[in-house]
Write an enzyme that holds these catalytic residues in place. Structure first.
Site, PDB file in Angstrom:
ATOM      1  N   ASP A  64     -36.469  36.598 -43.025  1.00 35.38           N
ATOM      2  CA  ASP A  64     -35.394  36.010 -43.795  1.00 35.38           C
ATOM      3  C   ASP A  64     -35.179  36.440 -45.204  1.00 35.38           C
ATOM      4  O   ASP A  64     -34.189  36.845 -45.889  1.00 35.38           O
ATOM      5  CB  ASP A  64     -35.567  34.317 -44.017  1.00 35.38           C
ATOM      6  CG  ASP A  64     -34.167  33.674 -44.278  1.00 35.38           C
ATOM      7  OD1 ASP A  64     -32.898  34.038 -44.395  1.00 35.38           O
ATOM      8  OD2 ASP A  64     -34.351  32.373 -44.085  1.00 35.38           O
ATOM      9  N   ASP A  68     -38.693  47.938 -39.905  1.00 39.73           N
ATOM     10  CA  ASP A  68     -38.359  46.845 -40.711  1.00 39.73           C
ATOM     11  C   ASP A  68     -36.698  46.661 -40.411  1.00 39.73           C
ATOM     12  O   ASP A  68     -36.023  47.593 -40.457  1.00 39.73           O
ATOM     13  CB  ASP A  68     -38.455  47.242 -42.183  1.00 39.73           C
ATOM     14  CG  ASP A  68     -37.867  46.477 -43.077  1.00 39.73           C
ATOM     15  OD1 ASP A  68     -37.281  45.571 -42.807  1.00 39.73           O
ATOM     16  OD2 ASP A  68     -38.251  46.648 -44.427  1.00 39.73           O
TER      17      ASP A  68
HETATM   18  N1  APR Z   1     -38.316  43.185 -40.207  1.00 41.02           N
HETATM   19  C1  APR Z   1     -38.501  42.764 -38.852  1.00 41.02           C
HETATM   20  N2  APR Z   1     -39.362  41.445 -38.727  1.00 41.02           N
HETATM   21  C2  APR Z   1     -39.876  41.051 -39.664  1.00 41.02           C
HETATM   22  C3  APR Z   1     -39.613  41.413 -40.940  1.00 41.02           C
HETATM   23  C4  APR Z   1     -38.853  42.372 -41.190  1.00 41.02           C
HETATM   24  N3  APR Z   1     -38.507  43.081 -42.460  1.00 41.02           N
HETATM   25  N4  APR Z   1     -40.336  40.669 -41.882  1.00 41.02           N
HETATM   26  C5  APR Z   1     -41.144  39.709 -41.186  1.00 41.02           C
HETATM   27  N5  APR Z   1     -40.894  40.106 -39.846  1.00 41.02           N
HETATM   28  C6  APR Z   1     -41.132  39.320 -38.452  1.00 41.02           C
HETATM   29  C7  APR Z   1     -42.675  38.673 -38.719  1.00 41.02           C
HETATM   30  O1  APR Z   1     -43.752  39.600 -38.704  1.00 41.02           O
HETATM   31  C8  APR Z   1     -42.396  37.742 -37.384  1.00 41.02           C
HETATM   32  O2  APR Z   1     -42.911  38.639 -36.380  1.00 41.02           O
HETATM   33  O3  APR Z   1     -40.475  38.491 -38.113  1.00 41.02           O
HETATM   34  C9  APR Z   1     -40.924  37.291 -37.141  1.00 41.02           C
HETATM   35  C10 APR Z   1     -40.483  36.263 -37.407  1.00 41.02           C
HETATM   36  O4  APR Z   1     -41.232  35.293 -38.631  1.00 41.02           O
HETATM   37  P1  APR Z   1     -40.662  34.756 -39.688  1.00 41.02           P
HETATM   38  O5  APR Z   1     -39.600  35.571 -40.507  1.00 41.02           O
HETATM   39  O6  APR Z   1     -41.637  33.952 -40.281  1.00 41.02           O
HETATM   40  O7  APR Z   1     -39.588  33.664 -38.851  1.00 41.02           O
HETATM   41  P2  APR Z   1     -39.676  32.194 -38.190  1.00 41.02           P
HETATM   42  O8  APR Z   1     -41.087  32.293 -37.558  1.00 41.02           O
HETATM   43  O9  APR Z   1     -38.644  32.072 -37.196  1.00 41.02           O
HETATM   44  O10 APR Z   1     -39.724  31.311 -39.444  1.00 41.02           O
HETATM   45  C11 APR Z   1     -38.563  31.031 -39.911  1.00 41.02           C
HETATM   46  O11 APR Z   1     -39.443  31.123 -42.100  1.00 41.02           O
HETATM   47  O12 APR Z   1     -38.946  32.238 -44.146  1.00 41.02           O
HETATM   48  C12 APR Z   1     -38.425  31.140 -43.187  1.00 41.02           C
HETATM   49  O13 APR Z   1     -36.535  30.698 -43.898  1.00 41.02           O
HETATM   50  C13 APR Z   1     -37.278  31.144 -42.804  1.00 41.02           C
HETATM   51  O14 APR Z   1     -37.967  28.639 -42.871  1.00 41.02           O
HETATM   52  C14 APR Z   1     -37.424  29.821 -42.016  1.00 41.02           C
HETATM   53  C15 APR Z   1     -38.773  30.379 -41.278  1.00 41.02           C
END
Ligand code: APR
Length: 187
Positions: free
Chosen positions: A47, A23
């Site tokens: 995010d 995480d």
């Molecule tokens: N730590 C590390 N990685 C994480 C965590 C965490 N705590 N939580 C989720 N992830 C991973 C997911 O498993 C995925 O592999 O981060 C990666 C990116 O996924 P998303 O967070 O969905 O990001 P993205 O695909 O770039 O989409 C961006 O999602 O929530 C929204 O505001 C954000 O609109 C934007 C969109």
């Protein structure tokens, strides 16, 4: 290199590119990357986790900045997180691959690395941008992410000493390990 061709870390001169499962909000580094949206409005995925763990100071700064184009990144405080900065990068939404997604993804990482240098960041943690809600295929995103960071670490002038991809699940970890093995093998 492991027997199956996968790899967890790569030395580039006196710098290092590392893969770790976990995480990102718990990771100790000078800066952590976020996978944000262009309104910097917060959301789910990494995010949401960053804003929840870091507290309201991060959103207050995001509001002041107002937004960030796709393929770019902006810097805020890290609030209560064990980092000094959050670098919010906006990756592309996957639209089938013909809308410049590859270049926009590379650009989001490049902009993050440039912002890190501008703030003298030595240790940076990054998530896998665009491969969650934005639907970018993992097998295609991982080599782009790793190649872009490796190219930056090869440069003479960077404050970065270690860049760690902190990957949230086994599937993402496996795709990045495979891609790092290929990169190390010259592929
Ligand atoms: N730590 C590390 N990685 C994480 C965590 C965490 N705590 N939580 C989720 N992830 C991973 C997911 O498993 C995925 O592999 O981060 C990666 C990116 O996924 P998303 O967070 O969905 O990001 P993205 O695909 O770039 O989409 C961006 O999602 O929530 C929204 O505001 C954000 O609109 C934007 C969109």
């Amino acid at each position: 290199m492991r027997g199956d061709g996968t790899l967890r870390s790569l030395r580039i001169g006196d710098r290092e590119l590392v893969l770790e499962k976990g995480d990102i909000t718990r990771h100790k580094a000078d800066a952590i990357g976020n996978a944000a949206n262009s309104r910097l409005a917060g959301g789910g995925g990494v995010d949401g986790a960053i804003h929840r763990a870091g507290g309201p100071a991060i959103m207050a700064e995001c509001r002041k900045i107002g937004g960030c184009p796709t393929g770019q990144a902006v810097v805020t405080t890290a609030g209560n997180l064990p980092a000094r900065y959050v670098i919010h990068a906006v990756g592309p939404v996957w639209r089938g691959g013909g809308a410049g997604e590859d270049e926009l993804l590379a650009s989001a990482y490049r902009s993050t690395l440039e912002r890190a240098d501008a703030h003298g960041v030595e240790t940076l943690a990054l998530p896998s941008i665009s491969t969650g809600v934005y639907g970018f295929p993992l097998e295609r995103a991982a080599p782009i992410a790793l190649r872009t960071v490796a190219e930056h670490l090869k440069k003479g002038k960077t404050s970065l000493r270690r860049v760690t991809f902190v990957l949230f699940n086994d599937e993402t970890m496996a795709a990045y390990e495979k891609a790092l093995g290929k990169l190390a093998a010259g592929g």
